[in-house]
Design a protein around this motif. Structure first.
Motif, short mmCIF file in Angstrom:
data_model
loop_
_atom_site.label_atom_id
_atom_site.label_comp_id
_atom_site.label_asym_id
_atom_site.label_seq_id
_atom_site.Cartn_x
_atom_site.Cartn_y
_atom_site.Cartn_z
N ARG A 1 0.52 -1.77 0.22
CA ARG A 1 -0.18 0.28 -0.07
C ARG A 1 1.28 1.30 0.06
N CYS A 2 1.89 1.16 0.94
CA CYS A 2 2.76 2.38 0.82
C CYS A 2 2.87 2.60 -0.76
N ALA A 3 3.99 1.98 -1.40
CA ALA A 3 4.19 1.85 -2.88
C ALA A 3 3.59 2.28 -4.06
N GLN A 4 2.29 2.03 -3.73
CA GLN A 4 1.10 2.30 -4.40
C GLN A 4 1.04 3.76 -3.96
N PHE A 5 1.07 3.99 -2.86
CA PHE A 5 0.31 5.60 -2.22
C PHE A 5 2.10 6.68 -2.98
N LEU A 6 2.92 5.71 -2.53
CA LEU A 6 4.22 6.98 -3.40
C LEU A 6 4.28 6.81 -4.86
N SER A 7 4.02 5.86 -5.21
CA SER A 7 3.29 5.76 -7.21
C SER A 7 2.23 7.51 -8.18
N SER A 8 1.46 7.70 -6.79
CA SER A 8 0.67 8.70 -6.69
C SER A 8 1.00 10.43 -7.39
N ASP A 9 0.12 11.09 -7.42
CA ASP A 9 0.89 12.64 -7.32
C ASP A 9 1.45 12.68 -6.48
N HIS A 10 2.61 12.25 -5.53
CA HIS A 10 3.52 13.14 -4.59
C HIS A 10 5.02 13.92 -5.69
N ILE A 11 5.60 14.87 -4.73
CA ILE A 11 6.52 15.32 -4.85
C ILE A 11 7.49 14.75 -3.90
N ALA A 12 9.32 14.60 -4.21
CA ALA A 12 10.27 13.85 -4.32
C ALA A 12 11.54 14.82 -4.11
N VAL A 13 11.48 14.70 -2.79
CA VAL A 13 12.64 15.72 -2.40
C VAL A 13 13.61 15.55 -1.91
N LEU A 14 15.08 16.06 -2.21
CA LEU A 14 16.82 15.82 -1.60
C LEU A 14 16.25 16.72 -1.19
#
Length: 323
Positions: free
Chosen positions: A231-244
């Motif tokens: 579920r976490c992997a599915q959630f992260l694959s949606s429209d979110h922004i990745a930040v370094l």
């Protein structure tokens, strides 16, 4: 329910001696009038409980009294299993069941071990309400009535109707097949399927719940840890922004409490940490990094660095000294 309460009342008097009606009422989560009725019922059944008058009075058992007690019920056993996971007994609405179970456990100990166990319990504190910085944990409240219904449907394998308020949408009733319950950072999630599709619901957003007698459509066995990771992997694959981001270790927990998820983490050359975290959107990321001040630096994306610089310029302009 009353039989369990009467057993708990006897155990309290056995283990703690003389107690007032008000103290018993608080421990058993009932009214003082109910306690007095329970005392009368115990006396009528032959339990040697007596009242002591005066300023330091209360109710007590005759010295040396002992009786056979029933074993753990279902909720008490479940409370003990979840107690080791932090505040599981509170998150799943099992606090009173845990208290009752522990009274039975203490009563089952040999007399020589009972005082030692009680003393040890006083010297261990798990998950206090504040940390060393006097910060209270952000706990999402779930009404006991809702938690009991959801927990019962999950364990019984029945369908569940929930009145759910999704973000940005009006509340709607929906019927789901519950799979399990998961707690993460003092939030409780219901893993379920709806029309065969995986769904995850935050219990704090469930406004009402109803157990449906119809059996839930779900596998007989479940690997809840694996299901949560998926579920976490599915959630992260949606429209979110990745930040370094680079962060001072002292501010790591503050960063993680604001982020949606952490994808990677490694030490940086100067003792700081380099993390790849996920936020809901650019606005969320800008707000979270601004809270950390000089304790963190956003490295990517460029749009976030630009937004933070613009905010800093505006802040500096507001406080620029005028002559």
């Amino acid at each position: 329910m009353r039989a369990e309460r009467l057993v708990s009342l006897v155990l309290l008097l056995r283990q703690r001696g003389r107690l007032t009606a008000d103290t018993l009422a608080r421990e058993l989560e009932v009214s003082t009038r109910t306690v007095l009725r329970d005392i009368e019922a115990l006396s009528a059944s032959g339990i040697p409980v007596y009242a002591e008058r005066g300023r330091h009075g209360g109710f007590a058992l005759l010295p040396g009294f002992r009786t056979e007690l029933t074993g753990l019920n279902h909720d008490e056993a479940l409370a003990l299993l979840t107690a080791g996971s932090g505040r599981g007994e509170q998150m799943f609405g099992l606090g009173s069941a845990l208290a009752s179970a522990m009274r039975k456990v203490v009563d089952a100990l040999p007399e020589s071990h009972r005082a030692t166990a009680s003393d040890a319990a006083q010297r261990v504190l798990v998950e206090p309400k504040t940390d060393l910085l006097s910060r209270r944990p952000v706990t999402e409240d779930v009404p006991d009535t809702t938690m009991i219904v959801v927990r019962r449907a999950v364990l019984a394998g029945h369908k569940l109707r929930i009145h759910y308020a999704a973000t940005g949408q009006p509340p709607q009733w929906r019927t789901v097949d519950p799979i399990g319950l998961v707690t993460v950072r003092d939030r409780v999630y219901l893993l379920a399927t709806r029309s065969g599709e995986d769904r995850t619901y935050r219990l704090s957003r469930v406004l009402a719940a109803e157990e449906v007698p119809e059996p839930a459509q779900r596998p007989s066995q479940v690997d809840l840890d694996r299901a949560w990771r998926e579920r976490c992997a599915q959630f992260l694959s949606s429209d979110h922004i990745a930040v370094l981001v680079r962060v001072n270790p002292a501010w790591r927990e503050d960063l993680l409490s604001a982020a949606v998820a952490v994808r990677a983490e490694e030490p940086d050359a100067d003792g700081w940490l380099r993390l790849e975290v996920t936020f809901q959107d650019l606005r969320h990321a800008e707000w979270a990094l601004w809270q950390l001040g000089m304790g963190a630096e956003a490295l990517a994306p460029h749009s976030l660095r630009t937004a933070l610089r613009s905010r800093g310029d505006a802040f500096a302009a507001r406080y620029e000294e005028t002559r």
